[in-house]
Design a protein around this motif. Structure first.
Motif, PDB file in Angstrom:
ATOM      1  N   ILE A 328       1.030  -1.162   0.100  1.00 49.54           N
ATOM      2  CA  ILE A 328      -0.314  -0.161   0.035  1.00 49.54           C
ATOM      3  C   ILE A 328       0.835   1.758  -0.178  1.00 49.54           C
ATOM      4  O   ILE A 328       1.129   2.604  -0.576  1.00 49.54           O
ATOM      5  N   VAL A 329       1.565   1.447   0.916  1.00 54.91           N
ATOM      6  CA  VAL A 329       3.170   2.088   0.921  1.00 54.91           C
ATOM      7  C   VAL A 329       3.383   2.729  -0.785  1.00 54.91           C
ATOM      8  O   VAL A 329       3.826   3.749  -0.781  1.00 54.91           O
ATOM      9  N   ALA A 330       3.670   1.414  -0.903  1.00 53.72           N
ATOM     10  CA  ALA A 330       4.625   1.467  -2.434  1.00 53.72           C
ATOM     11  C   ALA A 330       3.716   2.222  -3.001  1.00 53.72           C
ATOM     12  O   ALA A 330       4.841   2.835  -4.150  1.00 53.72           O
ATOM     13  N   ASP A 331       2.895   1.859  -2.645  1.00 57.20           N
ATOM     14  CA  ASP A 331       1.339   2.328  -4.676  1.00 57.20           C
ATOM     15  C   ASP A 331       1.097   3.426  -4.171  1.00 57.20           C
ATOM     16  O   ASP A 331       0.502   3.667  -5.049  1.00 57.20           O
ATOM     17  N   ASN A 332       1.594   4.105  -2.655  1.00 53.36           N
ATOM     18  CA  ASN A 332       1.235   5.283  -2.686  1.00 53.36           C
ATOM     19  C   ASN A 332       2.638   6.215  -2.133  1.00 53.36           C
ATOM     20  O   ASN A 332       1.830   7.074  -0.675  1.00 53.36           O
ATOM     21  N   PRO A 333       3.354   6.503  -3.045  1.00 49.51           N
ATOM     22  CA  PRO A 333       4.421   7.111  -1.977  1.00 49.51           C
ATOM     23  C   PRO A 333       4.308   8.878  -1.520  1.00 49.51           C
ATOM     24  O   PRO A 333       5.088   9.413  -0.699  1.00 49.51           O
ATOM     25  N   ALA A 334       3.484   9.110  -1.787  1.00 48.64           N
ATOM     26  CA  ALA A 334       2.846  11.154  -2.529  1.00 48.64           C
ATOM     27  C   ALA A 334       1.948  11.616  -1.461  1.00 48.64           C
ATOM     28  O   ALA A 334       1.674  12.037  -0.898  1.00 48.64           O
ATOM     29  N   HIS A 335       1.843  10.510  -0.823  1.00 45.29           N
ATOM     30  CA  HIS A 335       0.333   9.925   0.077  1.00 45.29           C
ATOM     31  C   HIS A 335       0.859   8.982   1.631  1.00 45.29           C
ATOM     32  O   HIS A 335      -0.402   9.767   2.460  1.00 45.29           O
ATOM     33  N   VAL A 336       1.494   8.552   2.028  1.00 38.73           N
ATOM     34  CA  VAL A 336       1.709   6.917   3.243  1.00 38.73           C
ATOM     35  C   VAL A 336       2.276   6.766   2.982  1.00 38.73           C
ATOM     36  O   VAL A 336       3.555   7.099   2.538  1.00 38.73           O
ATOM     37  N   ALA A 337       3.154   7.112   3.976  1.00 43.47           N
ATOM     38  CA  ALA A 337       4.562   6.024   4.397  1.00 43.47           C
ATOM     39  C   ALA A 337       4.522   5.699   5.890  1.00 43.47           C
ATOM     40  O   ALA A 337       3.174   5.716   6.368  1.00 43.47           O
ATOM     41  N   LEU A 338       4.987   4.400   5.953  1.00 43.79           N
ATOM     42  CA  LEU A 338       5.226   3.713   7.644  1.00 43.79           C
ATOM     43  C   LEU A 338       5.844   4.685   7.982  1.00 43.79           C
ATOM     44  O   LEU A 338       6.915   5.220   8.137  1.00 43.79           O
ATOM     45  N   ALA A 339       5.759   4.273   9.625  1.00 47.68           N
ATOM     46  CA  ALA A 339       6.430   4.793  10.898  1.00 47.68           C
ATOM     47  C   ALA A 339       6.855   4.111  12.448  1.00 47.68           C
ATOM     48  O   ALA A 339       6.199   3.003  12.298  1.00 47.68           O
ATOM     49  N   ARG A 340       7.365   4.148  12.504  1.00 49.66           N
ATOM     50  CA  ARG A 340       8.356   3.645  14.020  1.00 49.66           C
ATOM     51  C   ARG A 340       8.413   4.411  14.973  1.00 49.66           C
ATOM     52  O   ARG A 340       7.531   3.968  16.325  1.00 49.66           O
ATOM     53  N   TRP A 346       6.257  13.001  12.555  1.00 51.55           N
ATOM     54  CA  TRP A 346       6.221  14.180  13.117  1.00 51.55           C
ATOM     55  C   TRP A 346       6.721  14.394  11.361  1.00 51.55           C
ATOM     56  O   TRP A 346       6.699  15.394   9.825  1.00 51.55           O
ATOM     57  N   HIS A 347       8.203  13.200  10.836  1.00 53.31           N
ATOM     58  CA  HIS A 347       8.128  13.735   9.627  1.00 53.31           C
ATOM     59  C   HIS A 347       7.300  13.343   8.552  1.00 53.31           C
ATOM     60  O   HIS A 347       7.739  14.721   7.548  1.00 53.31           O
ATOM     61  N   ASN A 348       6.973  12.462   8.633  1.00 57.89           N
ATOM     62  CA  ASN A 348       5.874  12.481   7.450  1.00 57.89           C
ATOM     63  C   ASN A 348       4.891  13.451   6.919  1.00 57.89           C
ATOM     64  O   ASN A 348       4.137  13.474   6.037  1.00 57.89           O
ATOM     65  N   LYS A 349       4.289  13.243   8.845  1.00 56.68           N
ATOM     66  CA  LYS A 349       3.282  15.447   8.863  1.00 56.68           C
ATOM     67  C   LYS A 349       3.995  16.448   8.163  1.00 56.68           C
ATOM     68  O   LYS A 349       3.100  16.946   7.379  1.00 56.68           O
ATOM     69  N   GLN A 350       4.977  16.528   7.769  1.00 55.86           N
ATOM     70  CA  GLN A 350       5.650  17.645   8.327  1.00 55.86           C
ATOM     71  C   GLN A 350       5.475  17.404   6.844  1.00 55.86           C
ATOM     72  O   GLN A 350       5.606  18.950   5.706  1.00 55.86           O
ATOM     73  N   ALA A 351       6.147  16.718   5.952  1.00 58.71           N
ATOM     74  CA  ALA A 351       6.200  15.877   4.556  1.00 58.71           C
ATOM     75  C   ALA A 351       4.829  15.535   3.975  1.00 58.71           C
ATOM     76  O   ALA A 351       4.501  15.607   2.750  1.00 58.71           O
ATOM     77  N   GLY A 352       3.628  15.956   4.521  1.00 57.86           N
ATOM     78  CA  GLY A 352       2.393  16.195   3.884  1.00 57.86           C
ATOM     79  C   GLY A 352       1.928  14.795   3.786  1.00 57.86           C
ATOM     80  O   GLY A 352       1.028  14.299   3.044  1.00 57.86           O
ATOM     81  N   LEU A 353       2.717  13.908   3.725  1.00 53.89           N
ATOM     82  CA  LEU A 353       1.982  12.136   4.476  1.00 53.89           C
ATOM     83  C   LEU A 353       1.093  11.339   5.671  1.00 53.89           C
ATOM     84  O   LEU A 353       1.552  12.289   6.816  1.00 53.89           O
ATOM     85  N   LYS A 354       0.219  10.624   5.091  1.00 53.46           N
ATOM     86  CA  LYS A 354      -0.045  10.441   6.400  1.00 53.46           C
ATOM     87  C   LYS A 354       0.463   8.414   6.727  1.00 53.46           C
ATOM     88  O   LYS A 354       0.984   8.550   5.594  1.00 53.46           O
TER      89      LYS A 354
END
Length: 573
Positions: A328-340, A346-354
């Protein structure tokens, strides 16, 4: 010769800007006649006098423009005008149908649908009520002449009431006007026949014609058949309601922009075998990319749930779930990313990613092997719920038979190894004995990722006040959940029930130890918070009930992130 000192007027304007910046913006749909987009001044003057900033919305049938318009406003006012084309209801026009306004229909139906999906406050007036009805799946009569026994369209001054209405006690309309009956100025021949599944009738004329509807789902959405814009101060009451609700929505948006909003538990991966599409607004699931965007949710923990009685290889099943999440993440790199980690989030949020965070629901996935804890930690999971609805080789379940009297010997090793791997020990679903054993055994605070208060709902899955105090004393966090059976034993659950549990949890544990774990797609979802798109309604209620910005930040993820960081810092100790 006339002169005008522009600078003299700009200076006080600039001085005043900080005092005005929090006024909500109310989008007002414009009429369309003979090539002109126009608007009666009564609409925007009432908005201004009610404390809002009017923004006139022309009927532009461009989806990008409509979407950007919804982003720019805090509330929507749907105005009166000509009839709606019955083809939008799959009906042919009847002889009594009036003049339609095709230029308005599509853009207004679209903006209403999108504003509804994003929980904007909406007020529909006359035609606007009918637009709201059709956009939400209700039905409008083309002409009321065969059912009405009153004259609903009279040649009277717009400021003059023409008949009375009866108002449902306890409704939004009743709370605005504090009366059970009042005179109104209706001028119409179309009317709502069926408000549909999302709205209820809250006012009728003496002949039964529907005069007002409101949301069934605790949303700030109201439609009236009469014209309050012409009724001066009395009509302004309903505009103040819209502006007040829009102000609350604007504050909620601002908080979601500044804070990190985190849902600690959803079961959406259970629907992967149905080939659901996370990138689309998929009606089969409660959490997808569009619903997260509508509800302004930044991050969610998606768990690999393992039924206790499933005989299939557990580790392989969990790995397959995580593989699918990674796709899912690989198919939607402009919108979503994994986080641990919190930094990832916070990095994802600042980049506009869920963000999607990984977890396991049921330690059965370990297959009795401590090495699998490291395996799953290396895959990036953040917590393991030790059991589900049944005892396993780690511990006793709240719905089990007390096989071990708490944690098993292997379970104690699991807890200690989870500590070493920087994983949160989650005791939702566990028996009380298992809870206290884990609390004593763990070197880091533990959590309950989706549990409620047993004092308010006597269910073994919920925590007693004693458990809640012990959890808080050790620095843990309890994430309230939206599973109806854990909120009430009496009828359908709603956001009102969630708020009762939240207030009780804060009273018992303190504000630093509570959060939200929806259990969406695991049978979580209640009236007022039915899916991820409605989560700004939770923030709205928090604001309305007096929680401070600091409180809201903690509830919406700050407490969970603090716990996650603390547990991860212990890794390797």
């Amino acid at each position: 010769m006339l002169s005008f000192n522009l600078e003299a007027h700009l200076t006080p304007l600039h001085d005043a800007l900080p005092r005005r910046q929090h006024k909500p913006v109310i989008g007002i749909t414009a009429n369309y006649t003979d090539g002109d987009a126009s608007l009666r001044d009564r609409y925007y003057k009432q908005v201004v006098q009610a404390g809002g900033i009017p923004m006139i919305i022309p009927p532009v049938a461009d989806t990008d423009v409509i979407a950007d318009t919804v982003k720019a406003i805090d509330g929507l006012l749907l105005t009166g005008g000509a009839d709606i084309n019955p083809l939008w209801q799959d009906e042919q026009p009847q002889p009594a149908l009036g003049s339609i306004n095709a230029e308005r229909d599509y853009p207004e139906l679209m903006i209403t649908r999108l504003a509804t999906e994003r929980q904007l406050p909406i007020l529909g007036i006359c035609r606007g009520l009918q637009t709201l009805t059709i956009a939400s799946g209700g039905h409008v009569m083309q002409d009321i002449s065969t059912q009405a026994t009153l004259k609903h369209s009279q040649a009277a001054s717009r400021e003059m009431p023409t008949h009375t209405i009866d108002i449902v006690d306890g409704s939004t309309l009743y709370n605005i006007y504090k009366v059970a009956s009042m005179p109104v100025n209706s001028f119409h021949h179309q009317a709502v026949q069926d408000p549909g599944p999302h709205f209820r009738t809250v006012a009728t004329a003496p002949d039964g014609i529907i005069e007002a509807i409101e949301s069934r789902e605790h949303k700030p959405m109201l439609g009236v058949q009469w014209h309050p814009e012409w009724l001066g101060e009395e009509g302004r009451k309903i505009f103040r309601w819209l502006v007040d609700e829009a102000s609350l929505f604007a504050k909620a948006k601002d908080l979601h922009n500044r804070f990190l909003t985190f849902d600690s538990h959803c079961d959406t991966p259970m629907f992967f075998p149905q080939q659901v599409d996370f990138s689309r607004r998929d009606p089969r699931i409660l959490v997808d990319l569009h619903k997260m965007t509508d509800g302004r949710l930044d991050a969610v923990t998606m768990v690999a749930y393992l039924p206790q009685d499933d005989a299939s290889p557990a580790r392989a099943y969990a790995d397959n779930i995580f593989n699918q999440v990674e796709r899912i993440v690989a198919d939607n790199p402009a919108h979503v990313a994994l986080a641990r980690t919190a930094d990832d989030l916070w990095h994802n949020k600042q980049a506009g990613l869920k963000s999607i965070v990984l977890g396991i629901e049921n330690g059965k996935a370990l297959e009795g092997n401590l090495e699998n804890i490291r395996h799953f930690a290396d895959r990036g999971i953040t917590y393991i719920t030790l059991c589900h609805n049944g005892d396993n080789d780690i511990c006793d379940s709240a719905r089990g038979s007390q096989t071990w009297g708490g944690l098993s010997p292997f379970g104690r090793e699991v807890v200690r190894e989870m500590n070493r791997q920087g994983l949160i020990v989650d005791l939702s679903h566990a028996a009380e004995t298992s809870f206290y054993d884990a609390l004593e055994c763990s070197s880091t605070p533990i959590a309950c990722s989706h549990s409620n208060c047993r004092t308010l709902c006597d269910h073994p899955r919920n925590l007693t006040d004693q458990q809640m105090r012990a959890l808080a004393d050790r620095g843990g966090v309890m994430q309230l959940t939206l599973y109806p059976g854990f909120l009430t034993t009496e009828g359908d659950a709603s956001i009102d029930d969630l708020m009762r549990h939240l207030h009780h949890a804060v009273d018992i544990m303190g504000i630093d130890h509570v959060g939200l774990g929806t259990d969406f797609d695991g049978d979580g979802g209640i009236n007022g918070l039915a899916d991820a798109s409605e989560l700004t309604l939770f923030t709205r209620r928090l604001l309305r009930e007096g929680f401070s910005e600091s409180d809201i930040e903690k509830i919406w993820g700050g407490n969970w992130l603090r716990l996650m960081e603390l547990v991860q810092q212990y890794k390797g100790s």
